[in-house]
Design a protein around this motif. Structure first.
Motif, PDB file in Angstrom:
ATOM      1  N   LYS A  64      10.211   8.935 -16.339  1.00 11.09           N
ATOM      2  CA  LYS A  64       8.884   8.927 -16.946  1.00 11.09           C
ATOM      3  C   LYS A  64       8.487   7.510 -17.324  1.00 11.09           C
ATOM      4  CE  LYS A  64       8.742  13.639 -18.751  1.00 11.09           C
ATOM      5  NZ  LYS A  64       8.511  14.500 -19.932  1.00 11.09           N
ATOM      6  N   GLY A  65       9.491   6.712 -17.753  1.00 10.40           N
ATOM      7  CA  GLY A  65       9.205   5.341 -18.154  1.00 10.40           C
ATOM      8  C   GLY A  65       8.624   4.521 -17.024  1.00 10.40           C
ATOM      9  N   SER A  66       9.185   4.669 -15.834  1.00  3.53           N
ATOM     10  CA  SER A  66       8.688   3.924 -14.674  1.00  3.53           C
ATOM     11  C   SER A  66       7.269   4.355 -14.311  1.00  3.53           C
ATOM     12  CB  SER A  66       9.611   4.134 -13.469  1.00  3.53           C
ATOM     13  OG  SER A  66      10.881   3.576 -13.710  1.00  3.53           O
ATOM     14  N   MET A  67       6.998   5.654 -14.416  1.00  2.00           N
ATOM     15  CA  MET A  67       5.647   6.129 -14.124  1.00  2.00           C
ATOM     16  C   MET A  67       4.685   5.693 -15.227  1.00  2.00           C
ATOM     17  SD  MET A  67       3.729   7.524 -11.916  1.00  2.00           S
ATOM     18  CE  MET A  67       4.756   8.434 -10.764  1.00  2.00           C
ATOM     19  N   ASP A  68       5.158   5.650 -16.476  1.00  2.00           N
ATOM     20  CA  ASP A  68       4.315   5.138 -17.560  1.00  2.00           C
ATOM     21  C   ASP A  68       3.868   3.706 -17.251  1.00  2.00           C
ATOM     22  OD1 ASP A  68       4.603   7.479 -18.967  1.00  2.00           O
ATOM     23  OD2 ASP A  68       6.175   6.710 -20.301  1.00  2.00           O
ATOM     24  N   THR A  69       4.804   2.913 -16.728  1.00  2.00           N
ATOM     25  CA  THR A  69       4.483   1.534 -16.359  1.00  2.00           C
ATOM     26  C   THR A  69       3.447   1.506 -15.237  1.00  2.00           C
ATOM     27  OG1 THR A  69       6.697   0.749 -16.971  1.00  2.00           O
ATOM     28  CG2 THR A  69       5.432  -0.626 -15.458  1.00  2.00           C
ATOM     29  N   ALA A  70       3.614   2.388 -14.251  1.00  2.00           N
ATOM     30  CA  ALA A  70       2.666   2.444 -13.133  1.00  2.00           C
ATOM     31  C   ALA A  70       1.266   2.806 -13.621  1.00  2.00           C
ATOM     32  CB  ALA A  70       3.140   3.446 -12.087  1.00  2.00           C
ATOM     33  N   VAL A  71       1.199   3.696 -14.603  1.00  2.00           N
ATOM     34  CA  VAL A  71      -0.102   4.074 -15.187  1.00  2.00           C
ATOM     35  C   VAL A  71      -0.689   2.900 -15.959  1.00  2.00           C
ATOM     36  CG1 VAL A  71      -1.198   5.530 -16.937  1.00  2.00           C
ATOM     37  CG2 VAL A  71       0.423   6.540 -15.320  1.00  2.00           C
ATOM     38  N   LYS A  72       0.140   2.282 -16.783  1.00  2.00           N
ATOM     39  CA  LYS A  72      -0.316   1.162 -17.605  1.00  2.00           C
ATOM     40  C   LYS A  72      -0.824   0.003 -16.761  1.00  2.00           C
ATOM     41  CE  LYS A  72       1.370  -2.130 -21.083  1.00  2.00           C
ATOM     42  NZ  LYS A  72       2.563  -2.572 -21.862  1.00  2.00           N
ATOM     43  N   GLU A  73      -0.159  -0.268 -15.645  1.00  2.00           N
ATOM     44  CA  GLU A  73      -0.540  -1.379 -14.779  1.00  2.00           C
ATOM     45  C   GLU A  73      -1.668  -1.023 -13.810  1.00  2.00           C
ATOM     46  OE1 GLU A  73       0.538  -4.405 -15.132  1.00  2.00           O
ATOM     47  OE2 GLU A  73       1.959  -3.860 -16.716  1.00  2.00           O
TER      48      GLU A  73
ATOM     49  N   TYR B 148       0.825  -1.214   0.000  1.00  2.00           N
ATOM     50  CA  TYR B 148       0.000   0.000   0.000  1.00  2.00           C
ATOM     51  C   TYR B 148       0.857   1.261   0.000  1.00  2.00           C
ATOM     52  CZ  TYR B 148      -3.165   3.700   1.355  1.00  2.00           C
ATOM     53  OH  TYR B 148      -3.879   4.872   1.380  1.00  2.00           O
ATOM     54  N   ALA B 149       0.432   2.239  -0.785  1.00  2.00           N
ATOM     55  CA  ALA B 149       1.044   3.567  -0.764  1.00  2.00           C
ATOM     56  C   ALA B 149      -0.018   4.588  -1.140  1.00  2.00           C
ATOM     57  CB  ALA B 149       2.216   3.646  -1.734  1.00  2.00           C
ATOM     58  N   ASP B 150       0.170   5.823  -0.652  1.00  2.00           N
ATOM     59  CA  ASP B 150      -0.702   6.929  -1.056  1.00  2.00           C
ATOM     60  C   ASP B 150      -0.123   7.669  -2.250  1.00  2.00           C
ATOM     61  OD1 ASP B 150      -2.800   6.993   1.121  1.00  2.00           O
ATOM     62  OD2 ASP B 150      -1.002   7.159   2.366  1.00  2.00           O
ATOM     63  N   LEU B 151       1.203   7.761  -2.275  1.00  2.00           N
ATOM     64  CA  LEU B 151       1.879   8.571  -3.284  1.00  2.00           C
ATOM     65  C   LEU B 151       3.089   7.836  -3.832  1.00  2.00           C
ATOM     66  CD1 LEU B 151       2.356  11.357  -4.690  1.00  2.00           C
ATOM     67  CD2 LEU B 151       3.642  12.039  -2.660  1.00  2.00           C
ATOM     68  N   LEU B 152       3.238   7.868  -5.155  1.00  2.00           N
ATOM     69  CA  LEU B 152       4.401   7.274  -5.826  1.00  2.00           C
ATOM     70  C   LEU B 152       5.175   8.377  -6.530  1.00  2.00           C
ATOM     71  CD1 LEU B 152       6.045   4.809  -6.942  1.00  2.00           C
ATOM     72  CD2 LEU B 152       4.468   4.836  -8.903  1.00  2.00           C
ATOM     73  N   ILE B 153       6.490   8.438  -6.284  1.00  2.00           N
ATOM     74  CA  ILE B 153       7.364   9.367  -7.006  1.00  2.00           C
ATOM     75  C   ILE B 153       8.483   8.551  -7.635  1.00  2.00           C
ATOM     76  CG2 ILE B 153       8.817  11.407  -6.896  1.00  2.00           C
ATOM     77  CD1 ILE B 153       7.340  12.275  -4.405  1.00  2.00           C
TER      78      ILE B 153
ATOM     79  N   TYR C 195      -1.531   1.188 -11.260  1.00  2.00           N
ATOM     80  CA  TYR C 195      -1.084   1.415  -9.885  1.00  2.00           C
ATOM     81  C   TYR C 195      -1.403   2.828  -9.406  1.00  2.00           C
ATOM     82  CZ  TYR C 195       1.817  -2.698 -10.948  1.00  2.00           C
ATOM     83  OH  TYR C 195       2.269  -3.942 -11.330  1.00  2.00           O
ATOM     84  N   VAL C 196      -1.499   3.773 -10.351  1.00  2.00           N
ATOM     85  CA  VAL C 196      -1.716   5.172  -9.981  1.00  2.00           C
ATOM     86  C   VAL C 196      -2.879   5.763 -10.767  1.00  2.00           C
ATOM     87  CG1 VAL C 196       0.723   5.531  -9.394  1.00  2.00           C
ATOM     88  CG2 VAL C 196      -0.075   6.036 -11.720  1.00  2.00           C
ATOM     89  N   ASP C 197      -3.366   6.900 -10.270  1.00  2.00           N
ATOM     90  CA  ASP C 197      -4.418   7.653 -10.945  1.00  2.00           C
ATOM     91  C   ASP C 197      -3.740   8.607 -11.917  1.00  2.00           C
ATOM     92  OD1 ASP C 197      -6.422   9.327 -11.772  1.00  2.00           O
ATOM     93  OD2 ASP C 197      -7.104   9.885  -9.767  1.00  2.00           O
ATOM     94  N   GLU C 198      -3.852   8.335 -13.208  1.00  2.00           N
ATOM     95  CA  GLU C 198      -3.136   9.112 -14.216  1.00  2.00           C
ATOM     96  C   GLU C 198      -3.502  10.596 -14.161  1.00  2.00           C
ATOM     97  OE1 GLU C 198      -2.068   8.919 -18.996  1.00  2.00           O
ATOM     98  OE2 GLU C 198      -3.779   7.782 -18.209  1.00  2.00           O
TER      99      GLU C 198
ATOM    100  N   ALA D 207       2.531  10.752  -8.618  1.00  2.00           N
ATOM    101  CA  ALA D 207       1.099  10.504  -8.841  1.00  2.00           C
ATOM    102  C   ALA D 207       0.501   9.844  -7.606  1.00  2.00           C
ATOM    103  CB  ALA D 207       0.880   9.619 -10.069  1.00  2.00           C
ATOM    104  N   ILE D 208      -0.771  10.128  -7.362  1.00  2.00           N
ATOM    105  CA  ILE D 208      -1.499   9.494  -6.268  1.00  2.00           C
ATOM    106  C   ILE D 208      -1.916   8.098  -6.714  1.00  2.00           C
ATOM    107  CG2 ILE D 208      -3.576   9.633  -4.831  1.00  2.00           C
ATOM    108  CD1 ILE D 208      -3.422  12.679  -5.128  1.00  2.00           C
TER     109      ILE D 208
END
Length: 288
Positions: A99-108, A90-95, A110-113, A252-253
């Protein structure tokens, strides 16, 4: 009762009323303050942010947010943070540190785009042990085999950026979809380093920096902020920015966040507070 006495009586009554009103307002404010719920935020942040984020979190609490506390913030390689979220952590915030790692988080998922923002920028530098005597080191020097080096592995964005840059001088050979490409065009993952070069890889940019700090290798590829964070190393060369993708830290949250309003407030403070900006700059980051 004379007119003067009446006036005095009215004035006394009005003063008493005004005093009561002020007390009522003060009590209401206290009650509202008391009603502000305690909240604990869980942050997942790129390893290179550890020192700066620790200071920022403390400053945030002291800056009028005494109801907020922070759980044990997880500082890992960005790829590892995604793996943790994917495994149910569990996490509230991901930093992330790329950009590639955050793109993966969005695709999977994990975060609210819709909450995604670019927070910080950084530079990639080459460092050596303090007092090494090295200076003006270039990528061409690395390609000539003059120095042993340490870079992050595939899960470490700093390692991906280093691989992109080293591909321009033939030290790193891209593979898979990246085959035949170079610099910004590649991910910096899945390729290999030439057998003619002494290359050590490690699982976080912090560990990479420590290899140079100890003298285990001649050169380590790290962020400018790591020089402030660890000490014991000195910059001996700056990696040209046009040889790798822009180094940006998106935040991203998370989709599972249970404290959305409080997390948004913290994220906003990180971007807009003068106190926060001073902390990021102190540790070698620039606001994006």
């Amino acid at each position: 009762m004379t007119a003067t006495q009446k006036a005095k009586k009215l004035a006394t009554a009005f003063a008493a009323f005004a005093c009561c009103a002020l007390v009522a307002v003060a009590l209401t404010g206290c009650q509202q303050e008391e009603k502000k719920e305690d909240v604990q935020l869980q942050v997942f942040a790129a390893n290179s942010l550890s020192k700066a984020m620790e200071e920022a979190q403390q400053a945030y609490i002291e800056d009028g947010h005494s109801n907020v506390s922070f759980a044990d913030t997880q500082y890992k390689a960005s790829g590892e943070l995604n793996e943790m979220l994917g495994a149910g952590s569990y996490a509230d915030l991901l930093i992330s540190a790329s950009k590639g790692s955050m793109d993966t988080a969005v695709k999977e998922g994990y975060v609210d785009e819709g909450t995604r923002v670019d927070l910080f920028k950084n530079d990639l530098v080459m460092v050596s042990k303090e007092g090494s005597g090295l200076s003006d080191v270039t990528l061409e020097d690395i390609a000539a085999g003059k120095y042993s080096i340490c870079v992050g592995d595939d899960s470490v964005p700093a390692g991906n950026y280093a691989a992109q840059s080293l591909s321009t001088v033939g030290v790193y050979t891209p593979a898979g979809d990246d085959a035949g490409k170079t610099d910004k065009e590649i991910s910096g993952k899945g390729g290999s380093y030439g057998s003619d070069y002494k290359v050590v890889t490690d699982t976080s940019v912090g560990n990479v920096c420590k290899h140079a700090q100890s003298g285990d290798v001649d050169i380590a590829f790290v962020y400018t902020s790591d020089v402030y964070r660890f000490g014991g190393v000195e910059i001996v060369g700056t990696v040209p920015g046009d040889t790798h993708k822009n180094i940006v830290y998106p935040g991203a949250i998370t989709k599972d966040c249970e404290n959305v309003d409080a997390t948004k407030e913290f994220l906003d403070w990180c971007m807009n507070s003068e106190k926060a900006q001073a902390i990021w700059q102190k540790w070698g980051f620039e606001l994006a």
